[in-house]
Design a protein around this motif. Sequence first.
Motif, mmCIF file in Angstrom:
data_model
loop_
_atom_site.group_PDB
_atom_site.id
_atom_site.type_symbol
_atom_site.label_atom_id
_atom_site.label_comp_id
_atom_site.label_asym_id
_atom_site.label_seq_id
_atom_site.Cartn_x
_atom_site.Cartn_y
_atom_site.Cartn_z
ATOM 1 N N GLU A 165 0.815 -1.218 0.000
ATOM 2 C CA GLU A 165 0.000 0.000 0.000
ATOM 3 C C GLU A 165 0.849 1.268 0.000
ATOM 4 O O GLU A 165 0.433 2.308 -0.517
ATOM 5 N N ASN A 166 2.037 1.199 0.583
ATOM 6 C CA ASN A 166 2.864 2.399 0.729
ATOM 7 C C ASN A 166 4.191 2.276 -0.013
ATOM 8 O O ASN A 166 5.181 2.902 0.362
ATOM 9 N N TYR A 167 4.188 1.475 -1.078
ATOM 10 C CA TYR A 167 5.442 1.167 -1.775
ATOM 11 C C TYR A 167 6.124 2.432 -2.293
ATOM 12 O O TYR A 167 7.316 2.650 -2.064
ATOM 13 N N ASN A 168 5.398 3.279 -3.005
ATOM 14 C CA ASN A 168 5.993 4.492 -3.586
ATOM 15 C C ASN A 168 6.527 5.419 -2.505
ATOM 16 O O ASN A 168 7.615 6.001 -2.642
ATOM 17 N N LYS A 169 5.758 5.555 -1.422
ATOM 18 C CA LYS A 169 6.183 6.422 -0.324
ATOM 19 C C LYS A 169 7.461 5.883 0.317
ATOM 20 O O LYS A 169 8.405 6.638 0.574
ATOM 21 N N ILE A 170 7.499 4.578 0.562
ATOM 22 C CA ILE A 170 8.672 3.964 1.187
ATOM 23 C C ILE A 170 9.899 4.144 0.305
ATOM 24 O O ILE A 170 10.989 4.480 0.793
ATOM 25 N N GLN A 171 9.739 3.924 -1.014
ATOM 26 C CA GLN A 171 10.866 4.074 -1.932
ATOM 27 C C GLN A 171 11.383 5.501 -1.937
ATOM 28 O O GLN A 171 12.597 5.741 -1.891
ATOM 29 N N THR A 172 10.469 6.473 -1.977
ATOM 30 C CA THR A 172 10.866 7.887 -1.992
ATOM 31 C C THR A 172 11.585 8.277 -0.715
ATOM 32 O O THR A 172 12.619 8.956 -0.744
ATOM 33 N N VAL A 173 11.041 7.826 0.410
ATOM 34 C CA VAL A 173 11.635 8.156 1.701
ATOM 35 C C VAL A 173 13.026 7.548 1.822
ATOM 36 O O VAL A 173 13.974 8.213 2.268
ATOM 37 N N GLN A 174 13.184 6.303 1.418
ATOM 38 C CA GLN A 174 14.489 5.645 1.522
ATOM 39 C C GLN A 174 15.524 6.292 0.613
ATOM 40 O O GLN A 174 16.704 6.360 0.960
ATOM 41 N N GLU A 175 15.093 6.776 -0.550
ATOM 42 C CA GLU A 175 16.026 7.443 -1.463
ATOM 43 C C GLU A 175 16.520 8.767 -0.899
ATOM 44 O O GLU A 175 17.665 9.156 -1.112
ATOM 45 N N LYS A 176 15.645 9.482 -0.159
ATOM 46 C CA LYS A 176 15.987 10.810 0.349
ATOM 47 C C LYS A 176 16.538 10.789 1.767
ATOM 48 O O LYS A 176 17.088 11.793 2.227
ATOM 49 N N ALA A 177 16.395 9.673 2.467
ATOM 50 C CA ALA A 177 16.846 9.596 3.860
ATOM 51 C C ALA A 177 18.367 9.623 3.939
ATOM 52 O O ALA A 177 19.068 9.324 2.968
ATOM 53 N N LEU A 178 18.869 9.979 5.108
ATOM 54 C CA LEU A 178 20.309 9.974 5.351
ATOM 55 C C LEU A 178 20.831 8.552 5.165
ATOM 56 O O LEU A 178 20.326 7.605 5.766
ATOM 57 N N LYS A 179 21.844 8.413 4.312
ATOM 58 C CA LYS A 179 22.362 7.086 3.985
ATOM 59 C C LYS A 179 23.312 6.599 5.072
ATOM 60 O O LYS A 179 24.135 7.363 5.577
ATOM 61 N N LEU A 180 23.174 5.340 5.431
ATOM 62 C CA LEU A 180 24.062 4.720 6.409
ATOM 63 C C LEU A 180 25.067 3.846 5.680
ATOM 64 O O LEU A 180 24.744 3.178 4.701
ATOM 65 N N GLY A 181 26.295 3.839 6.177
ATOM 66 C CA GLY A 181 27.354 3.072 5.549
ATOM 67 C C GLY A 181 27.272 1.597 5.858
ATOM 68 O O GLY A 181 26.407 1.123 6.611
ATOM 69 N N LEU A 182 28.220 0.864 5.286
ATOM 70 C CA LEU A 182 28.259 -0.588 5.422
ATOM 71 C C LEU A 182 28.350 -1.019 6.876
ATOM 72 O O LEU A 182 27.691 -1.970 7.298
ATOM 73 N N ASP A 183 29.173 -0.320 7.663
ATOM 74 C CA ASP A 183 29.382 -0.736 9.043
ATOM 75 C C ASP A 183 28.175 -0.474 9.928
ATOM 76 O O ASP A 183 28.062 -1.047 11.014
ATOM 77 N N LEU A 184 27.266 0.390 9.497
ATOM 78 C CA LEU A 184 26.067 0.670 10.277
ATOM 79 C C LEU A 184 24.845 -0.084 9.770
ATOM 80 O O LEU A 184 24.011 -0.538 10.561
#
Length: 643
Positions: free
Chosen positions: A49-68
Amino acid sequence: MQGNGFKIFLTVFFLALCGYYLYPSVQNYFISRTLDDLDGDAEAEYVAENYNKIQTVQEKALKLGLDLLGGMHVTLEVRTDALIRELASDTDQNFDEILTAAREQVNSGAYDSVIDAFVDEFERRDADARLSRYFRDADAGITRRSSNGEVAQFLRTEASEAIDRAISIIRDRVDRYGVTEPSIQKQGTRRVVVELPGVDDPERVRKLLRGTARLEFRLMADPQELQASLRDVIEYFEEGDVDAADTTFSEPGEVLVDDMAEDTTAHAAADTALADSALDVGSLLADADEPGATNPLLDVMQPVGQGVVFGLVAEGDTAKANLLLGEPDVRAMLPNNIRLMYTSSPVGTTEQGQEVYYLLGVHDEVELTGEVITDARVEFDELNRSEVSMNMNSEGARTWARITGANVGRNVSIVLDNVVYSYPVVNERIPSGRSSISGLDSREEAQDIVTVLKSGALPAPVEIVEERTVGPSLGQASIRAGLNSVLVGLMLVALFMIFYYRTGGVVADLALVLNILFILGILAGFHATLTLPGIAGIVLTIGMAVDANVLIFERIREEQSTGKTLKAAIDGGYAKALSAIFDANITTFFVGAILYSFGVGPIQGFAVTLMAGILASMFSAIVITRVIFDYMVVERRMSVNYG
């Protein structure tokens, strides 16, 4: 607040900007919490139901590195020795020995460069010999008269370009795979470091990174010649009284042929036909374990000798089978210009559960390569099995029409990275330039083949020389540890500032909190990745951020000791401390820039947060605290205690 209007505007503007860039991160946090509370069908329904919203949010969210976040850290090495062999227009036993010696010298640490080791070993064996005997390239100006130095420079140039092309192709493959914020960097002269946060299928990633994507169309061995060679090979290894001529070969079953209405070759139905026939793979391979079996080849391979199938080999026996069949005397028994290759997919299992693969006779000569492929996509056959459909350019279509027209009724193999994916029987001439790879295990495998075909072939094979996998649980533990370190550091610094500078310390602590907000906003705004060393940079910045306030407050104390009013002391303190603040922070910023430019991985993560922290701390210490002090002293007529 007269005179501070612009400063207030800047402060509000940057706070709003940071809030805008960090808002998706807050949303992503609450979405993750919601998904953690849901189970099974409820979670799947929420995601749908929230696929587009989740994708958009994850693309714009602060990215975490491999170790996190968890994922894979892979170091790849481009096989320079394989590139040298490919660049050679002619080779012999002496060439092979020199190249092998060069590789061994590099592995032992005597040389850093395979090319340098190769050239030195070549000249050591014969100082008067010319490398141009093996290397010719008219476009690069390498002719029979070229000196060894010119050839060596040609090899170095090709090797440098090869690793740059490899990085570009690997980046394209990773992007098509869908990894968020991957890190792909060159290390030294022949290595590539790849960090893939959030990857949960390491084996699939290994295949994606290692595959050279060398797609080849080859003709296959003549069945009668292959069967005769098989008898000779068995006889060669026979140590008992068994006569190779009396060996009973397994019947592979009828080779099925697809309808050619779609202008494709028949798919490799031989795979299915052989697997579904009366051939009992498990019992056949188990026979080799019985007492009295004296033929080492039959211990690891069940002969078939029908059609283009040479034999059956269990997965655990492939290394020994390769060793036996790779002997020079055995290779000489095979038909001219024929080599043996395994199928990509297993055709059955042994009683012990090992997967079994066909060993096929394939021509050495490549009739057509993947360079003619203009498009590749995943499709499904009439049984809903995944396959890769490919279209060729005009030149490839003409060659494909010639190949299929001249080989009606024969098998043509489709080989990817020296593994036979399918070996269909040509039913008729195919003029359209279409072909397909069938017999795949899953849609994911088909999609990965499409990915590597569209990205292009690597200029040389690559090896994984180092690999580390960070699990999600370890990543969460790192996040908690990093957050705790930031909170503890912030608390200790805040308490010290309040204790030592009283009211001034409270103002400095407020600027410190905003400083952290600015750092995170800068990282999110520039799509930088927050890593564990990055958190260390934030903790360091917390300590450094109050340095500017300490300088200012001490200057204000000195001004007050001369009898100046509080407002005059504040003006003088900020003015006289400014040069020292700029000197200290600018030099540290330059160090951060150098670390980012020349460092890799964790060092870059540390450098990013260090530079962001310096910019944020200077703004908060010079602008924000000054606005607050002016408001308190000038507007509110408050007394400010600096300890």
